[in-house]
Structure formats: C-alpha cells, structure tokens
Design a protein around this motif. Structure first.
Motif, PDB file in Angstrom:
ATOM      1  N   VAL A 199     -45.813 -31.113 -58.346  1.00 25.10           N
ATOM      2  CA  VAL A 199     -44.644 -30.719 -58.933  1.00 25.10           C
ATOM      3  C   VAL A 199     -43.658 -30.637 -57.733  1.00 25.10           C
ATOM      4  O   VAL A 199     -43.957 -29.740 -56.827  1.00 25.10           O
ATOM      5  N   CYS A 200     -42.729 -31.531 -57.640  1.00 23.56           N
ATOM      6  CA  CYS A 200     -41.675 -31.490 -56.436  1.00 23.56           C
ATOM      7  C   CYS A 200     -40.447 -30.912 -57.080  1.00 23.56           C
ATOM      8  O   CYS A 200     -39.565 -31.326 -58.166  1.00 23.56           O
ATOM      9  N   PHE A 239     -42.232 -19.055 -54.851  1.00 24.80           N
ATOM     10  CA  PHE A 239     -42.184 -20.288 -54.596  1.00 24.80           C
ATOM     11  C   PHE A 239     -42.032 -20.659 -53.314  1.00 24.80           C
ATOM     12  O   PHE A 239     -41.732 -21.757 -52.750  1.00 24.80           O
ATOM     13  N   ASN A 258     -52.320 -30.157 -50.549  1.00 22.11           N
ATOM     14  CA  ASN A 258     -52.000 -28.540 -50.310  1.00 22.11           C
ATOM     15  C   ASN A 258     -53.381 -28.039 -50.595  1.00 22.11           C
ATOM     16  O   ASN A 258     -53.698 -28.086 -52.016  1.00 22.11           O
ATOM     17  N   THR A 303     -51.111 -21.312 -52.475  1.00 21.31           N
ATOM     18  CA  THR A 303     -49.721 -20.871 -52.816  1.00 21.31           C
ATOM     19  C   THR A 303     -48.802 -22.564 -52.639  1.00 21.31           C
ATOM     20  O   THR A 303     -49.348 -23.290 -51.971  1.00 21.31           O
ATOM     21  N   PRO A 304     -47.821 -22.299 -53.280  1.00 20.55           N
ATOM     22  CA  PRO A 304     -46.872 -23.820 -53.184  1.00 20.55           C
ATOM     23  C   PRO A 304     -46.325 -23.852 -51.682  1.00 20.55           C
ATOM     24  O   PRO A 304     -46.222 -22.645 -51.018  1.00 20.55           O
ATOM     25  N   GLN A 306     -43.388 -25.521 -49.294  1.00 24.90           N
ATOM     26  CA  GLN A 306     -42.103 -26.482 -49.451  1.00 24.90           C
ATOM     27  C   GLN A 306     -42.044 -27.260 -48.172  1.00 24.90           C
ATOM     28  O   GLN A 306     -42.258 -26.857 -47.032  1.00 24.90           O
ATOM     29  N   LEU A 338     -41.577 -29.319 -53.247  1.00 20.41           N
ATOM     30  CA  LEU A 338     -42.463 -28.178 -53.520  1.00 20.41           C
ATOM     31  C   LEU A 338     -43.943 -28.653 -53.847  1.00 20.41           C
ATOM     32  O   LEU A 338     -43.999 -29.016 -54.994  1.00 20.41           O
ATOM     33  N   GLN A 369     -47.433 -28.064 -55.099  1.00 18.55           N
ATOM     34  CA  GLN A 369     -48.223 -26.967 -55.457  1.00 18.55           C
ATOM     35  C   GLN A 369     -49.732 -27.064 -54.824  1.00 18.55           C
ATOM     36  O   GLN A 369     -50.215 -27.961 -54.358  1.00 18.55           O
ATOM     37  N   PRO A 370     -50.381 -25.986 -55.276  1.00 22.68           N
ATOM     38  CA  PRO A 370     -51.671 -25.581 -54.742  1.00 22.68           C
ATOM     39  C   PRO A 370     -52.664 -26.888 -55.164  1.00 22.68           C
ATOM     40  O   PRO A 370     -52.622 -27.054 -56.518  1.00 22.68           O
ATOM     41  N   SER A 411     -52.539 -29.971 -54.805  1.00 19.84           N
ATOM     42  CA  SER A 411     -51.755 -31.143 -55.077  1.00 19.84           C
ATOM     43  C   SER A 411     -51.901 -32.025 -54.145  1.00 19.84           C
ATOM     44  O   SER A 411     -51.749 -31.841 -52.978  1.00 19.84           O
ATOM     45  N   ASN A 465     -46.905 -38.934 -58.101  1.00 21.73           N
ATOM     46  CA  ASN A 465     -46.864 -38.101 -57.139  1.00 21.73           C
ATOM     47  C   ASN A 465     -46.737 -39.262 -55.776  1.00 21.73           C
ATOM     48  O   ASN A 465     -47.478 -38.840 -54.830  1.00 21.73           O
TER      49      ASN A 465
END
Length: 569
Positions: A6-7, A18, A52, A56-57, A59, A78, A80-81, A83, A100
């Motif tokens: 998720v960006c 976040f 990642n 946690t996410p 940035q 951003l 995500q964990p 991802s 992605n």
C-alpha cells in the motif's frame, strides 16, 4: 502468493501508526535483476525489489538508492509490513502486470558482473547494502542472463553471498512476489579475518568475510599488533560494515612484517571466528618482472565449477594486488581486457599463494581447499580457451610481470580425461613460457591445489624415493585409535604413475587401492581394512604391492606388510 503493498502520499505520515524511525535491515534489498537479457520469461528490464521485513509501515520519502555510487531518490511511498516494492525505469513499469511497482527517473544501471547496491534512509543512514558479483549465481546458465538474484532467508539480511542465489522461478525471477528460493536456511558461517591493507603509515584496513557487529568491531581492545605498536582507535566502514580501519600509535616501519590478531569480533548475527583471526602485513613495494608468478591454472573445469588462476609471490617484497591486472592475449597478439584482481588493496606477502576465482564456495565444494584464506574472489577472469591460450599478469601501467602461454598438450600424456585437471608450475626459477615447466596436478591431490603448494614440482623432493606404510598394526574398529593404515610417499620428480594392490597371505588380491593414478611429489593413500566389496576383511597380515613408473622408463616395485588386528572381547 502475492504480498500486498500500500503506497500513500506523504500526508498519511501524519496519521497515527503510519510513521516510524527505521532501523537497519527494516527494509532490505530483496531481489536484483542485473542482466535481463537473454530473456528467460520476464520483460527485458533491470529491476531492484525492496521488502519491508519489520512489523510497522516505513515511509520511503527522501530515501536514496545507490548503485555503484550513482544515487537516485525514492518516491513517497508507505511500505507496509511484509510488503514488496519493485523499482525500475519508468518505461518498464507497464511491462509488468503487478501493482507494487514504481518507475524511477534516471534509474541507475545495474552492472552485469558486480555492483554495490546501498539503500539509505532519509537521514543518510545505511539500511541495507548488497555487494554482489557474478559468482553469486553459483555458475551454470543462470549467470548468462535473464535470471535474477534472490535473497533466501530474510532472517539473515546481513549474511551476504551465502544468503543469495539465482532465482528458480520458471520466468527467471519473481518481481512483486515472494522469492522462489525463499527458505528457512540457517547461516553457520563465521566472520573470518581475510587480509589486511595499508591506508597510510598509521592506518590499517582489516577485511573480514562478513558484515560485523559495528559496536563490537569498533572497540580497539579486540585487536593486537606485533612490533611494539598499539591500536588507539578503530571504526567500521560503511556501507557493508565488513572492513575495519585501525589507527596505530606509531608509524609502520619499512621492511618489517607485522602480525595483526583480532579477538572476539562478532558478525551481525552474533557469530565469532576462532579459526582465521590473524594476518600479516608490511609496506608494499612495486613488483617487477617475475616477482609475482602464475603458478597454477584450471582452464577446463568440471561442469558448474569455476576456473582459477593461482599466483605466487616469489620475491621478498610485499605487493599490493591493487596494482596488478590479469588479461588474455588477443588473436592478434595484443593485450585483451584488463581484469582487476582486487580493489581493496589486498597484500600478497613473500612466499604467499593466492588463487583467483569467480566463486570460492563452488571451487572449494569440488576441490580440497586446504587454505581457503588463500583464495580471492574476483568478478571475472581472463578468457582461457580449452585448447590453449595466453594468460598475462601485468601492472596497471602494462608492465608485464609474468606470462603463461598454455596448451592442452601440456597435460600428462597418459591422462584419459583433461576436464577438471589443473596445470601446475614445476619450478619457480624456470619461465612460465617453458612448456616443460608445467604438469597435470596429481590425482592423489584431487587434480588441483588452489591456494596450496603444488602437488607436482621439481627440485623440492631431492633425489630420494621413500615409501612408508604406517601404522604397521591397525584395528579398523572405529575407536579413534589406529583405525586406518596409510601408505605415504616422497618422490624425486613429478610425473609418476602408481598402482597399489593389497594381497592376503594366500596371494589373493583383496583391494585395488590405485590403478594408474597420477601421483604427486608427496601424497598418501589410506586403507580402512575393507575389500573390493566394501566389507571389512578378516584380521591378519596383508601385503601392499606398489608399482610406480614414469614416461622416462623408470620403474620401481616394492612390497610393504601390515597387520590388521581385532580387539578381544
């Protein structure tokens, strides 16, 4: 399985949960496609995949990606964990059917043979670095193109080469998806101290095989140096953190050799090495002709095993290998493309051997590497055709140090198969251009001796011929004492062929230990008391019949006896 991504725009950083201050290895370089052609199934574009692996996410705004020092800024995203995010040129994005993926303006080119890829966060801290070279493909067709390099186990992001391999995906890679090679493979390797280099008169660089625990490695108490010198401070060098710069309390003196020892230096996984933790160094001098010799070459390796070129320092000088190059002669007799031996300032000490290969692990998986510290990985070697060629060792200024014109005809005439057999230099004093100064490596030494004394040599063994069978009484009961007997020899010259047969007292042959094997100047053959059917023979007296000969008509036959005993219950 597709991993989600998720960006969001930078405004989402303000929302609770976040943002985070990233730690090293929170985001890792997860997959690299350095040579997309010839195509195996994926689009013909280079890419780098990030993952990642934190909880946690993260940035990525204002993060930087560097490939061989060429940097680009990453877009606001951003991650995500657990991802993935694939990075490539903008023109390549539409060729991949994955969400992605992001195009990067001026996406840095990824070199085919080697590259240092570094991921920096917004505060210019190294988050992850991958210093790959062609040897990471472990040979075979994968390194020819169209196949990506994938990380195996994200639990060991700092393990380097041992945690990467060629993708096994049918398409040649898995951009945007979990890696095809993903596995919970453990990492049991250790942070060996490989070699030292001299930065200046009071600074020494130590090069380790692994990324280090920076806090431990930066403690001067972990290092000792001979010659009355003392380490006053040290720092671990980014971005790979496998090299340590030591500052000394006094200048290194010319013509003196020093020993540096490391103790208790752990790698990034907490492992320490108690095997290779000491190196020597001295102030280097410029080499001239025949200071450094080509000592052994493997130009027809077994399938999937890399070639190698072995060097020997025949001088009394300390030589900086950064000043040397290797190349092949072209068909017209000119010098081909220069190949770097090292860029790290590695020193070759007087009397030291060093084998150059593209994949140390693969080479040593096939041959017995008795001194793995004497093997140096390089990104590529000069071309060495199977039927013959010309290997040149020279300085950066093109001054030739040594040159080997070789042909397959220099191998032992009775050899039925040349693949996997190296050529060894017989005498340092004779030129490499003398075809008679080279010989096939001995079968009893494993057909090659990278980084170790040549199995075939002239002038070292004297004029004597010694054959011994010890112990004369042995008991193959696996109690750790005299379980095998060993036939050993010392021969006066290279090129001897041997036959060894074991007979019982009735004159019946019970074991053929060697049949027309090429012997080295020194060597041994063990016998564990088993016959041809791999079953342990009855106790008693056995006779070794040994026959050795060479192509000059020398023949020697002898017998040795041994007693095989059994313990009484």
């Amino acid at each position: 399985m597709r991993l989600p991504i998720v960006c969001f725009c930078l405004l989402l950083q303000a929302l609770p949960g976040f943002t985070q201050t990233p730690a090293i290895y929170d985001v890792v370089i997860h997959e690299v496609m350095p040579k997309p052609s010839p195509v195996a199934g994926l689009p013909p574009y280079e890419y780098i995949e990030l993952r990642n692996i934190s909880t946690t996410p993260v940035q990525l705004s204002n993060w930087r990606l560097a490939v061989n020092r060429r940097e680009v800024a990453l877009p606001a995203c951003l991650l995500q964990p657990d991802s993935l995010l694939v990075l490539c040129t903008p023109g390549a994005v539409s060729s991949y059917n994955i969400p992605n993926i992001r195009g990067i303006d001026r996406f840095p080119a990824i070199a085919d043979d080697s590259a240092l890829i570094v991921l920096y966060d917004a505060f210019r801290r190294v988050i992850h670095a991958v210093d790959y070279h062609q040897g990471w493909y472990a040979g075979g067709k994968a390194g020819r193109g169209g196949i990506s390099l994938e990380m195996i186990n994200t639990a060991f992001p700092c393990s380097g080469k041992v945690n990467w391999t060629a993708s096994t995906a049918a398409a040649g890679g898995t951009p945007g998806f979990i890696n095809a090679v993903a596995a919970n493979t453990p990492d049991v390797s250790k942070p060996d101290l490989l070699f030292a280099a001299i930065a200046d008169s009071i600074h020494v660089l130590l090069h380790f095989s692994r990324t280090l625990d920076s806090a431990l490695a930066a403690n001067p108490a972990h290092y000792e140096i001979s010659g009355g010198l003392r380490v006053t401070s040290c720092r671990v060098l980014p971005p790979v953190f496998s090299s340590v710069e030591l500052q000394l309390d006094a200048a290194i003196r010319p013509q003196e050799v020093y020993t540096i020892t490391s103790n208790g230096v752990a790698d990034c996984n907490g492992a320490t090495s108690n095997t290779y933790n000491s190196v020597t160094l001295g102030i280097p001098q410029q080499p001239v002709g025949n200071d450094i010799l080509i000592n052994e070459v493997l130009f027809y390796p077994p399938a999937g095993i890399p070639e190698f070129i072995e060097l020997y320092n025949a001088s009394g000088k300390v030589v900086n290998l950064n000043e040397l190059r290797a190349c092949a002669r072209t068909a017209g007799g000119g010098l081909g493309v220069f190949k770097k031996i090292t860029t790290s300032g590695r020193l070759l000490m007087p009397g030291q051997l060093l084998a150059l290969t593209t994949n140390k692990d693969l080479l040593c998986s096939y041959y017995h590497c008795r001194s793995p510290e004497n093997i140096q990985e390089v990104s590529s070697l000069p071309s060495m055709p199977l039927d013959g060629g010309d290997v040149v060792l020279l300085r950066v200024d093109s001054t030739i140090i040594d040159e080997l014109p070789y042909t397959s005809g220099q191998h032992f005439p009775l050899a039925s198969e040349l693949q996997g057999i190296s050529l060894e230099r017989l005498q340092y004093q004779l030129p490499a251009s003398d075809a008679a100064n080279w010989h096939s490596a001995a079968a009893t030494a494993g057909y090659a001796t990278p980084g170790w004394l040549n199995s075939q040599r002239r002038g070292d063994a004297g004029d004597s011929l010694n054959i011994a069978l010890l112990p004369e009484v042995f008991s193959p009961d696996h109690d750790g004492t005299a379980d095998v007997t060993q036939l050993s020899w010392q021969l006066p010259a290279p090129g001897f062929v041997g036959n060894v047969t074991v007979y019982d007292l009735q004159g019946k042959p019970v074991r053929y230990l060697a049949r027309n094997i090429l012997m080295g100047n020194t060597g041994y053959l063990p016998w564990d008391g088993t016959g041809e059917n791999a079953v342990v023979l009855p106790p008693g007296i056995y006779i070794f019949f040994i026959e050795i000969f060479n192509l000059q008509g020398y023949v020697k036959r002898c017998k040795r006896t041994v007693v095989m005993a059994r313990k009484l219950n």
